[in-house]
Design an enzyme around this catalytic site. Structure first.
Site, PDB file in Angstrom:
ATOM      1  N   LEU A  35       4.526   0.726  -6.481  1.00  0.00           N
ATOM      2  CA  LEU A  35       5.524   1.707  -6.088  1.00  0.00           C
ATOM      3  C   LEU A  35       6.299   1.241  -4.853  1.00  0.00           C
ATOM      4  CD1 LEU A  35       3.365   4.947  -6.380  1.00  0.00           C
ATOM      5  CD2 LEU A  35       5.199   4.250  -7.929  1.00  0.00           C
ATOM      6  N   ASP A  52      -2.128  12.713  -5.334  1.00  0.00           N
ATOM      7  CA  ASP A  52      -2.372  11.586  -4.441  1.00  0.00           C
ATOM      8  C   ASP A  52      -1.084  10.986  -3.893  1.00  0.00           C
ATOM      9  OD1 ASP A  52      -3.976   9.747  -3.129  1.00  0.00           O
ATOM     10  OD2 ASP A  52      -4.030   8.355  -4.806  1.00  0.00           O
ATOM     11  N   CYS A  92      -2.533  11.224 -16.112  1.00  0.00           N
ATOM     12  CA  CYS A  92      -1.492  12.206 -15.799  1.00  0.00           C
ATOM     13  C   CYS A  92      -0.104  11.586 -15.903  1.00  0.00           C
ATOM     14  CB  CYS A  92      -1.723  12.812 -14.415  1.00  0.00           C
ATOM     15  SG  CYS A  92      -1.725  11.645 -13.043  1.00  0.00           S
ATOM     16  N   SER A 131     -10.565  -2.963  -6.961  1.00  0.00           N
ATOM     17  CA  SER A 131      -9.207  -3.525  -6.937  1.00  0.00           C
ATOM     18  C   SER A 131      -9.227  -5.051  -6.945  1.00  0.00           C
ATOM     19  CB  SER A 131      -8.460  -3.030  -5.691  1.00  0.00           C
ATOM     20  OG  SER A 131      -8.269  -1.635  -5.749  1.00  0.00           O
ATOM     21  N   CYS A 144       0.818  -1.214   0.000  1.00  0.00           N
ATOM     22  CA  CYS A 144       0.000   0.000   0.000  1.00  0.00           C
ATOM     23  C   CYS A 144       0.856   1.271   0.000  1.00  0.00           C
ATOM     24  CB  CYS A 144      -0.929   0.017   1.208  1.00  0.00           C
ATOM     25  SG  CYS A 144      -1.974   1.496   1.281  1.00  0.00           S
ATOM     26  N   CYS A 164       6.517   8.115 -24.259  1.00  0.00           N
ATOM     27  CA  CYS A 164       6.861   7.900 -22.845  1.00  0.00           C
ATOM     28  C   CYS A 164       6.749   9.173 -22.018  1.00  0.00           C
ATOM     29  CB  CYS A 164       8.282   7.350 -22.745  1.00  0.00           C
ATOM     30  SG  CYS A 164       8.899   7.198 -21.056  1.00  0.00           S
ATOM     31  N   GLY A 185      -6.574   5.174   1.716  1.00  0.00           N
ATOM     32  CA  GLY A 185      -7.453   4.403   2.565  1.00  0.00           C
ATOM     33  C   GLY A 185      -8.564   3.693   1.795  1.00  0.00           C
TER      34      GLY A 185
END
Length: 365
Positions: free
Chosen positions: A193, A273, A251, A122, A22, A322, A66
């Site tokens: 990430l 975010d 984005c 998800s 997360c 890219c 969350g």
């Protein structure tokens, strides 16, 4: 004033799952206040009022966490009441919510369908892959709960897409993951990430493995498209659209950051975010207008930083598609002008293998 897309965290970093990768749990650990709790009704009302004071053309309210369903169904019922009250110009409004699906039941499905919420659900491919990473508070896999949510969405006519986080385990199985999810028709594959400190974990993506995943899923996507069985995959759709001269709606594929106004549970506003951090706080709805926050010096600095790319990007034959990728994939940042996207090799190998196929898709379209 322009249209606005606002992202809201009504339950802050609170969540009923304990996903191993997360990113928002990591963000929360890197600020003074880990969780701002459930958004108060007065904050929600002020948020809606501020949006309609600012917006023209249309307004999009997107809810993430969350886990945003922890705010409760009544929170979203109040949202609709406030939207009706303050939208005096009667501009078009889109509501969206991203959920892990854990608490979705008939009441939620009925509400989301009736009020035309777009839902991101998800689901990380197969049961084995999903349950290896997406655990509940008791440490149990959640695949069954997500499948149940998808079945309810189908039954009640909820518009939704599937969000799949591509961690290093998922990346080993591109064909199986694509085949497991293609029946849902609208997919997003999101690269996993690392934390803001850059520390590598068992789930951390290996660039070559991610390249194999991109190529493997694209080949399946391309095969379906050419046979008339189109399945939407967000990043691939964007690349094909770019070849047709369309601006990417993602984005991460534009190459430069904007401030799209992320609102935490206490009304604090941030530019992205991935950067809901103390150093990037733009203000608070209780003291500042949206216009003032999106035009202040900190917001300008945030956007300017994304314009500084490594020199080698300018000479890359794939730069037009890219564009350097998402800035968050260049953390931890030292000198932004020198930091190269960690997944650069992934994208290079993918474009070398797949660009001509994308051109053939664009030509057919």
């Amino acid at each position: 004033m322009p249209p606005i897309h606002i992202l809201i965290k009504p339950a802050s970093s609170l969540c009923n799952l304990r996903c191993k990768y997360c990113f928002y749990a990591d963000v929360a650990e890197n600020r003074a206040v880990k969780s701002y709790g459930i958004m108060e009704e007065s904050t929600l009302e002020l948020l809606v009022k501020r949006v309609f004071d600012y917006a023209d053309g249309y307004a999009t309210f997107s809810f993430q966490g969350g886990e945003p369903t922890l705010a409760g169904l009544s929170f979203y019922q109040k949202l609709l009441t406030f939207q009706k009250q303050y939208n005096v110009q009667r501009i078009p409004v889109q509501n969206a919510i991203q959920t892990n699906g854990y608490v979705i039941d008939e009441a939620w499905a009925t509400f989301l369908a009736e009020h035309h919420f777009l839902v991101g659900l998800s689901m990380d491919g197969t049961r084995e892959l999903h349950d290896g990473m997406r655990l509940d508070a008791a440490g149990k896999g959640t695949y069954g709960r997500v499948k149940r949510a998808a079945e309810l969405f189908d039954r009640y006519g909820v518009e939704y897409n599937i969000l799949c986080v591509v961690n290093n385990l998922v990346a080993r199985h591109p064909k199986q993951v694509y085949q497991a999810l293609k029946g849902y028709r609208y997919l997003q594959f999101i690269p996993c990430l690392d934390g803001l400190d850059g520390a590598r974990k068992a789930f951390s993506l290996d660039p070559r493995r991610y390249a194999d995943f991109l190529i493997g899923t694209f080949d399946e996507y391309y095969r379906d498209f050419m046979s008339g069985n189109y399945v939407s995959v967000r990043n691939f759709d964007n690349y094909v659209g770019m070849l047709l001269g369309r601006p990417p709606e993602s984005c991460a594929q534009r190459g430069v950051c904007t401030c799209y106004c992320v609102v935490e549970g206490d009304g604090s506003v941030y530019p992205c975010d991935f950067y809901v951090l103390d150093e990037w706080k733009l203000g608070n709805l209780r003291e500042d207008s949206i216009s003032a926050m999106l035009q202040n010096e900190k917001a300008m600095d945030f956007m300017r930083m994304s314009h500084r790319l490594p020199r080698e990007c300018g000479a890359c034959p794939h730069y037009a598609l890219c564009r350097g990728g998402c800035r968050r994939e260049r953390e931890p940042l030292g000198d932004p002008a020198l930091a190269k996207n960690f997944l650069c090799e992934s994208y290079r190998l993918f474009f070398e293998r797949c660009t001509e196929k994308m051109r053939s898709m664009a030509a057919r379209l």
